[in-house]
Design a protein around this motif. Structure first.
Motif, PDB file in Angstrom:
ATOM      1  N   PRO A 108      -2.005 -34.608  21.456  1.00 36.47           N
ATOM      2  CA  PRO A 108      -2.473 -35.988  21.285  1.00 36.47           C
ATOM      3  C   PRO A 108      -2.028 -36.608  19.969  1.00 36.47           C
ATOM      4  CG  PRO A 108      -4.319 -34.424  21.251  1.00 36.47           C
ATOM      5  CD  PRO A 108      -3.108 -33.661  21.651  1.00 36.47           C
ATOM      6  N   HIS A 109      -1.866 -35.797  18.924  1.00 32.28           N
ATOM      7  CA  HIS A 109      -1.408 -36.340  17.643  1.00 32.28           C
ATOM      8  C   HIS A 109       0.034 -36.834  17.778  1.00 32.28           C
ATOM      9  CE1 HIS A 109      -4.872 -33.999  16.365  1.00 32.28           C
ATOM     10  NE2 HIS A 109      -5.008 -34.963  15.478  1.00 32.28           N
ATOM     11  N   ASN A 110       0.833 -36.103  18.535  1.00 33.98           N
ATOM     12  CA  ASN A 110       2.226 -36.530  18.733  1.00 33.98           C
ATOM     13  C   ASN A 110       2.307 -37.801  19.577  1.00 33.98           C
ATOM     14  OD1 ASN A 110       3.446 -34.581  17.188  1.00 33.98           O
ATOM     15  ND2 ASN A 110       3.713 -33.149  18.899  1.00 33.98           N
ATOM     16  N   LEU A 111       1.526 -37.877  20.663  1.00 33.75           N
ATOM     17  CA  LEU A 111       1.576 -39.104  21.478  1.00 33.75           C
ATOM     18  C   LEU A 111       1.052 -40.286  20.656  1.00 33.75           C
ATOM     19  CD1 LEU A 111       2.129 -40.680  24.040  1.00 33.75           C
ATOM     20  CD2 LEU A 111      -0.133 -40.031  24.893  1.00 33.75           C
ATOM     21  N   GLY A 112      -0.015 -40.061  19.889  1.00 36.31           N
ATOM     22  CA  GLY A 112      -0.556 -41.141  19.050  1.00 36.31           C
ATOM     23  C   GLY A 112       0.487 -41.631  18.056  1.00 36.31           C
ATOM     24  N   ASN A 228       9.783 -32.430  14.448  1.00 39.99           N
ATOM     25  CA  ASN A 228       8.623 -32.760  15.269  1.00 39.99           C
ATOM     26  C   ASN A 228       9.004 -33.947  16.157  1.00 39.99           C
ATOM     27  OD1 ASN A 228       6.345 -34.961  15.327  1.00 39.99           O
ATOM     28  ND2 ASN A 228       5.343 -32.977  15.458  1.00 39.99           N
ATOM     29  N   VAL A 229       8.506 -33.953  17.390  1.00 36.84           N
ATOM     30  CA  VAL A 229       8.929 -34.989  18.349  1.00 36.84           C
ATOM     31  C   VAL A 229       8.580 -36.402  17.885  1.00 36.84           C
ATOM     32  CG1 VAL A 229       6.855 -34.706  19.819  1.00 36.84           C
ATOM     33  CG2 VAL A 229       8.934 -35.681  20.775  1.00 36.84           C
ATOM     34  N   SER A 230       7.462 -36.564  17.184  1.00 39.03           N
ATOM     35  CA  SER A 230       7.115 -37.939  16.765  1.00 39.03           C
ATOM     36  C   SER A 230       8.017 -38.394  15.613  1.00 39.03           C
ATOM     37  CB  SER A 230       5.640 -38.056  16.380  1.00 39.03           C
ATOM     38  OG  SER A 230       5.370 -37.317  15.224  1.00 39.03           O
TER      39      SER A 230
END
Ligand SMILES: C[S@@+](CC[C@H](N)C(=O)[O-])C[C@H]1O[C@@H](n2cnc3c(N)ncnc32)[C@H](O)[C@@H]1O
Length: 246
Positions: A108-112, A228-230
């Motif tokens: 969820p941190h990455n999607l956020g 990292n993806v984000s």
């Protein structure tokens, strides 16, 4: 189907009040936290006739299932789920599509953080597979800092089919992978565009990769194998922003 949700944190609730106040069922506020950051939100909520309850930190921690609520928690009607067919409506409204595909991001941190990057870069929508991806949870909304209310999230049952559909509509799909020979900075990102990012562990799935028009890498100088993806999403989106401006 989930009918209600929790959203917490000042920016997330502020965006909710700004963009979809009708979704708010009730607000809980931390006792004694009526400071300058919360006061305008309370005023706005009152103007909408929202039910507001002042309560203890313990109750807020329980409602939010987190201690990161910054003294404000909202119970809201669940957001409308957007699907494949809603994408056509979005494409019809834009002359120059700029989309982000996240192939199975589960943190969820990455999607956020991706939502936050996407909002800042002017992305018109994020497409995710319905299964094996995190949805719009309370943590996602908090980390997105309001972007969960501004960037539409399309949850599709068959990502490869959606990617092919986008291509039929003239959207160029640029996939990202550390081992791609073409560097991000050599790619032409000026036209109708969807940038596809892979999942935290596995990267882009084989079928998703095969559906991309091209694959690009972000050059890496050090010893780590990937970003990292984000972070990678932010770099790719803002390279596209740079090119689309010039
Ligand atoms: C943590 S990485 C996944 C690493 C995975 N082991 C792999 O081989 O792709 C998550 C996503 O971030 C993006 N990414 C991370 N580092 C990248 C790089 N150097 N170049 C391009 N994309 C990158 C890609 O979309 C990747 O799928």
């Amino acid at each position: 189907m989930k009918k209600q949700d929790i959203i917490f944190g000042i920016h997330a609730v502020e965006a909710l009040l700004k963009h979809s106040p009708e979704r708010i069922i009730e607000l809980w506020l931390l006792q004694g936290r009526e400071d300058e950051r919360l006061t305008p939100l309370i005023r706005q909520a009152k103007a909408f006739g929202t039910s507001i309850q002042v309560t203890s930190r313990k109750v807020l921690d329980e409602k939010a299932e987190s201690t990161q609520h910054q003294g404000i928690v909202a119970r809201v009607k669940a957001a409308k789920i957007l699907a494949e067919h809603d994408l056509d409506e979005l494409l019809a409204k834009t002359d120059l599509p700029f989309l982000l595909i996240l192939d199975g991001v589960t943190d969820p941190h990455n999607l956020g953080a991706c939502l936050r990057n996407a909002d800042a870069a002017g992305v018109q929508g994020i497409i995710v597979p319905k299964d094996n991806s995190v949805g719009l949870t309370a943590v996602v909304s908090k980390v997105a800092c309001g972007a969960a209310e501004t960037v539409p999230l399309f949850q599709v049952t068959n990502l490869a089919r959606t990617m092919r559909h986008l291509q039929e509509k003239g959207v160029w799909i640029v996939g990202t992978a550390g081992e791609a020979d073409c560097e991000l900075y050599q790619a032409d990102l000026k036209g109708p565009l969807a940038i596809a990012m892979g999942a935290e562990g596995k990267g882009l799935r084989r079928l998703s990769r095969e559906c991309c028009d091209t694959l690009v890498s972000i050059p890496m100088s050090g010893s780590v194998s990937s970003l990292n993806v984000s972070v990678a999403t932010g770099i790719c989106l803002f390279e596209a922003v740079r090119q689309r401006r010039s």
